[in-house]
Enzyme design. Sequence first.
Site, mmCIF file in Angstrom:
data_model
loop_
_atom_site.group_PDB
_atom_site.id
_atom_site.type_symbol
_atom_site.label_atom_id
_atom_site.label_comp_id
_atom_site.label_asym_id
_atom_site.label_seq_id
_atom_site.Cartn_x
_atom_site.Cartn_y
_atom_site.Cartn_z
ATOM 1 C CG HIS A 16 30.565 37.971 41.870
ATOM 2 N ND1 HIS A 16 29.341 37.995 41.239
ATOM 3 C CD2 HIS A 16 30.830 39.257 42.191
ATOM 4 C CE1 HIS A 16 28.892 39.232 41.186
ATOM 5 N NE2 HIS A 16 29.769 40.023 41.741
HETATM 6 C C1 LIG Z 1 35.936 45.041 39.585
HETATM 7 C C2 LIG Z 1 35.067 44.439 40.640
HETATM 8 C C3 LIG Z 1 33.711 44.743 40.682
HETATM 9 C C4 LIG Z 1 32.896 44.178 41.651
HETATM 10 N N1 LIG Z 1 31.612 44.597 41.766
HETATM 11 C C5 LIG Z 1 30.888 44.226 42.841
HETATM 12 C C6 LIG Z 1 29.637 44.815 43.125
HETATM 13 O O1 LIG Z 1 29.180 45.733 42.427
HETATM 14 N N2 LIG Z 1 28.946 44.372 44.200
HETATM 15 C C7 LIG Z 1 29.415 43.374 44.984
HETATM 16 O O2 LIG Z 1 28.723 42.987 45.910
HETATM 17 N N3 LIG Z 1 30.604 42.810 44.758
HETATM 18 C C8 LIG Z 1 31.367 43.235 43.726
HETATM 19 N N4 LIG Z 1 32.608 42.715 43.543
HETATM 20 C C9 LIG Z 1 33.068 41.629 44.436
HETATM 21 C C10 LIG Z 1 33.443 42.071 45.832
HETATM 22 O O3 LIG Z 1 34.035 43.347 45.815
HETATM 23 C C11 LIG Z 1 34.398 41.041 46.449
HETATM 24 O O4 LIG Z 1 33.768 39.779 46.442
HETATM 25 C C12 LIG Z 1 34.779 41.360 47.889
HETATM 26 O O5 LIG Z 1 35.324 42.653 47.969
HETATM 27 C C13 LIG Z 1 35.770 40.329 48.414
HETATM 28 O O6 LIG Z 1 36.147 40.655 49.725
HETATM 29 P P1 LIG Z 1 37.351 39.923 50.446
HETATM 30 O O7 LIG Z 1 37.417 40.473 51.815
HETATM 31 O O8 LIG Z 1 37.201 38.459 50.272
HETATM 32 O O9 LIG Z 1 38.656 40.300 49.604
HETATM 33 P P2 LIG Z 1 39.273 41.769 49.127
HETATM 34 O O10 LIG Z 1 38.242 42.799 49.386
HETATM 35 O O11 LIG Z 1 39.748 41.533 47.787
HETATM 36 O O12 LIG Z 1 40.427 41.995 50.176
HETATM 37 C C14 LIG Z 1 41.664 41.367 50.189
HETATM 38 C C15 LIG Z 1 42.707 42.374 50.674
HETATM 39 O O13 LIG Z 1 43.887 41.704 51.069
HETATM 40 C C16 LIG Z 1 45.007 42.370 50.544
HETATM 41 N N5 LIG Z 1 46.079 41.381 50.408
HETATM 42 C C17 LIG Z 1 46.107 40.348 49.547
HETATM 43 N N6 LIG Z 1 47.215 39.623 49.732
HETATM 44 C C18 LIG Z 1 47.885 40.191 50.748
HETATM 45 C C19 LIG Z 1 49.100 39.864 51.398
HETATM 46 N N7 LIG Z 1 49.824 38.805 51.040
HETATM 47 N N8 LIG Z 1 49.533 40.682 52.401
HETATM 48 C C20 LIG Z 1 48.790 41.757 52.776
HETATM 49 N N9 LIG Z 1 47.628 42.085 52.184
HETATM 50 C C21 LIG Z 1 47.175 41.305 51.189
HETATM 51 C C22 LIG Z 1 44.521 42.900 49.227
HETATM 52 O O14 LIG Z 1 45.357 43.906 48.713
HETATM 53 C C23 LIG Z 1 43.134 43.369 49.603
HETATM 54 O O15 LIG Z 1 43.147 44.655 50.120
HETATM 55 C C24 LIG Z 1 33.444 43.255 42.571
HETATM 56 C C25 LIG Z 1 34.808 42.952 42.544
HETATM 57 C C26 LIG Z 1 35.630 43.549 41.606
HETATM 58 C C27 LIG Z 1 37.106 43.235 41.611
#
Ligand SMILES: Cc1cc2nc3c(=O)[nH]c(=O)nc-3n(C[C@H](O)[C@H](O)[C@H](O)COP(=O)(O)OP(=O)(O)OC[C@H]3O[C@@H](n4cnc5c(N)ncnc54)[C@H](O)[C@@H]3O)c2cc1C
Length: 619
Positions: free
Chosen positions: A549
């Site tokens: 997280h």
């Molecule tokens: C192993 C794991 C288990 C988890 N378990 C849970 C759970 O059970 N329940 C829960 O609520 N949360 C869980 N989480 C946390 C939750 O999934 C994340 O907090 C959430 O997905 C974050 O969302 P976001 O939109 O901030 O980023 P992300 O969902 O990480 O999205 C970022 C995206 O941007 C893309 N990207 C990055 N840099 C670039 C770039 N330069 N150019 C183009 N694309 C790019 C990435 O490839 C990715 O697809 C978990 C996370 C992980 C990794």
Amino acid sequence: MLWQPLNLSEVCPAHTHVTACSSWGVMYLSLLVQLFGDSKDRRIQEQLRHHSHHVDRHDEQYDFIVVGAGSAGCVVANRLSANKRWKVLLLEAGMEQPDVTLVPGFYPVLLGSNIDWRYSTMPDGKACLARTGGRCSWPRGKTMGGSSSINSMVYVRGNKLDYDGWAALGNPGWSYKDVLPFFKLSEQNLDSEGFNRKYHGVHGEQSVSYYPYLDVPSRMIIDAYNEVGLPPVDINAAQQVGGTELQTFSRHGERVSANNAFIQPIRYKRKNLTVRIKSEVFKILIDKNKVAYGVKYIRNGKVHTAYARKEVIVSAGSINSPKLLMLSGIGPEEHLRKLHIPVIKDLAVGENLQDHVTFNGYLMALPNRTSTLIDFEEMLQEIHEYSEMECKHGPLSSNGPVVTVAFLKSNPSLPAPDIQIQVGYTIAKEFFYEPTTYNRAGVIPSVFYDGMYPIVMNLTPKSKGRLLLNVTDPHGPPMLFANYFEDPEDLIPLIAGSRFFLSLENTRAFKSRGVYFVKKPLPACEHYIWGTDDYTVCLARAYTATSYHPVGTCKMGPKWDKGAVVDPRLRVYGISGLRVIDSSIMPFVVRGNTNAPSIMIGERGVDFVLHDWMNKYDH
Ligand SMILES: Cc1cc2nc3c(=O)[nH]c(=O)nc-3n(C[C@H](O)[C@H](O)[C@H](O)COP(=O)(O)OP(=O)(O)OC[C@H]3O[C@@H](n4cnc5c(N)ncnc54)[C@H](O)[C@@H]3O)c2cc1C
Ligand SMILES: *[C@@H]1O[C@H](CO)[C@@H](O)[C@H](O)[C@H]1NC(C)=O
Ligand SMILES: *[C@@H]1O[C@H](CO)[C@@H](O)[C@H](O)[C@H]1NC(C)=O
Ligand SMILES: CC(=O)N[C@H]1CO[C@H](CO)[C@@H](O)[C@@H]1O
């Protein structure tokens, strides 16, 4: 085939008894590649090409460019492209979401595979001490759906006080009352009977449900919580203190990532939405009036440029959003200067990094009658059968004891819980004798196990870390300073939570299933007496783990807040036409898992964008 699992030869030492490292492990992974390595999106595209000779236009002018198709980015791209007059480009660094992600029981095998950015923390002598190189691994999703495609899927929103706390820091529009409608907007709760509809939505895109299967050890954990007085409440409603089975981002025993929920259903219908995969943005283009007007990205080894008439929206997640801002000249002046990056705006990008620190070390052994471990040959059979099921059911349609949860307070005078406990699965012997290898090669489905361990998380961390660009290669993996336990008070919830969990051994629930703690110290903590607070502290520092997280690295705050990177409407300070909309904007981490909050941030954030542009003359 798209998906590539982690390379066992990189993580398995020469002499090991860990099953994943045997020839079985190799067979198992190649079976998964064979059965689940392809992607539904790829198959749809193949069909479409067949019928319509779809031409890929290279007209790189858009109204909005969204960087990153993760939890928040998918929501943003969906809502923006609903307006037919707007052309939207969604750029994703990773590949199509492979089928292996859809199987709940396979979530462990996604980590370290080619849809994981595979980050790790910098060694600092305070935590992660028994991990390889003193580093904790920090997986992040690199595929359509982002981390929502590789996470463990539990649906948790956090506490009302978190959002009221954000608002109280000077962020209007973010109080609980303000964000609740946005949680509900995208929620499609498939089993909301018995839930208070004041808190839940049923008409959204994002399926939320219980798995069709709950195994005996998980049932036992929940029974034990209830037996000691933690009520089985809906922890996403009025009262968070309790012990219960969690709902998950799933439908009929399969994962529903943000890609599955928000992009797949519209991607092949809305002509004004362009999705480009394997396209990594490395620079935001900003003109001399400090207006963002496009991005540069790399695709198939070639540099491309795309232009945005209205806004560039960065949704690259809590590690890559700050990295991209810094590469573009937005960040701490001194650091950027050292790397010879021209500074466009000096902001506290990368600071305020927070995570729920945890550790794994208190091992429970399950006797044969309670264990769910099956013969490794049978396991392959089970996988074959699951792949052929029309309607998914059975063990692999769930993901083991991680769906159990307890929220509690280390001190009754606290206004809200500071401890969350989930439970991990393991093969007891391997975990005990070779914790490091077992941890690194942890590919066995999360539903076949004869051991468990509590995942006790500190929900209100005081220590804050930061991230910086990689000084040897600014485009490489950034340097992550987790700074766990810098404030030793961060150990308190871990100690209190562990004491609580160890006491469950005396419950009827545990005794009737014959489950007990293995009361021998782990290798790195041999000199401590098992079960004491000192032993817990040793475990926490040695066998430290992320609860996945990390947030807060592009902090939202009012103008007078020196640490703020974006304003309460998520606009980057000092630059126009540029927002950050993802988990990195959290002023402080919420008391719970961060996927539902990230989706909410997508909804709440894009609503500001819609309002800002609807009010302008627009042609
Ligand atoms: C192993 C794991 C288990 C988890 N378990 C849970 C759970 O059970 N329940 C829960 O609520 N949360 C869980 N989480 C946390 C939750 O999934 C994340 O907090 C959430 O997905 C974050 O969302 P976001 O939109 O901030 O980023 P992300 O969902 O990480 O999205 C970022 C995206 O941007 C893309 N990207 C990055 N840099 C670039 C770039 N330069 N150019 C183009 N694309 C790019 C990435 O490839 C990715 O697809 C978990 C996370 C992980 C990794
Ligand atoms: C549990 O099962 C294993 C393998 O099936 C067997 O070798 C072992 O003797 C059993 N243990 C007990 C206590 O029954
Ligand atoms: C920095 O980048 C280099 C090259 O990509 C890499 O070898 C190194 O491990 C990176 N440093 C960190 C801290 O990740
Ligand atoms: C198919 C479609 O809706 N195309 C529209 C995309 O947006 C442009 C304006 O940006 C319209 O002119 C198109 O009709």
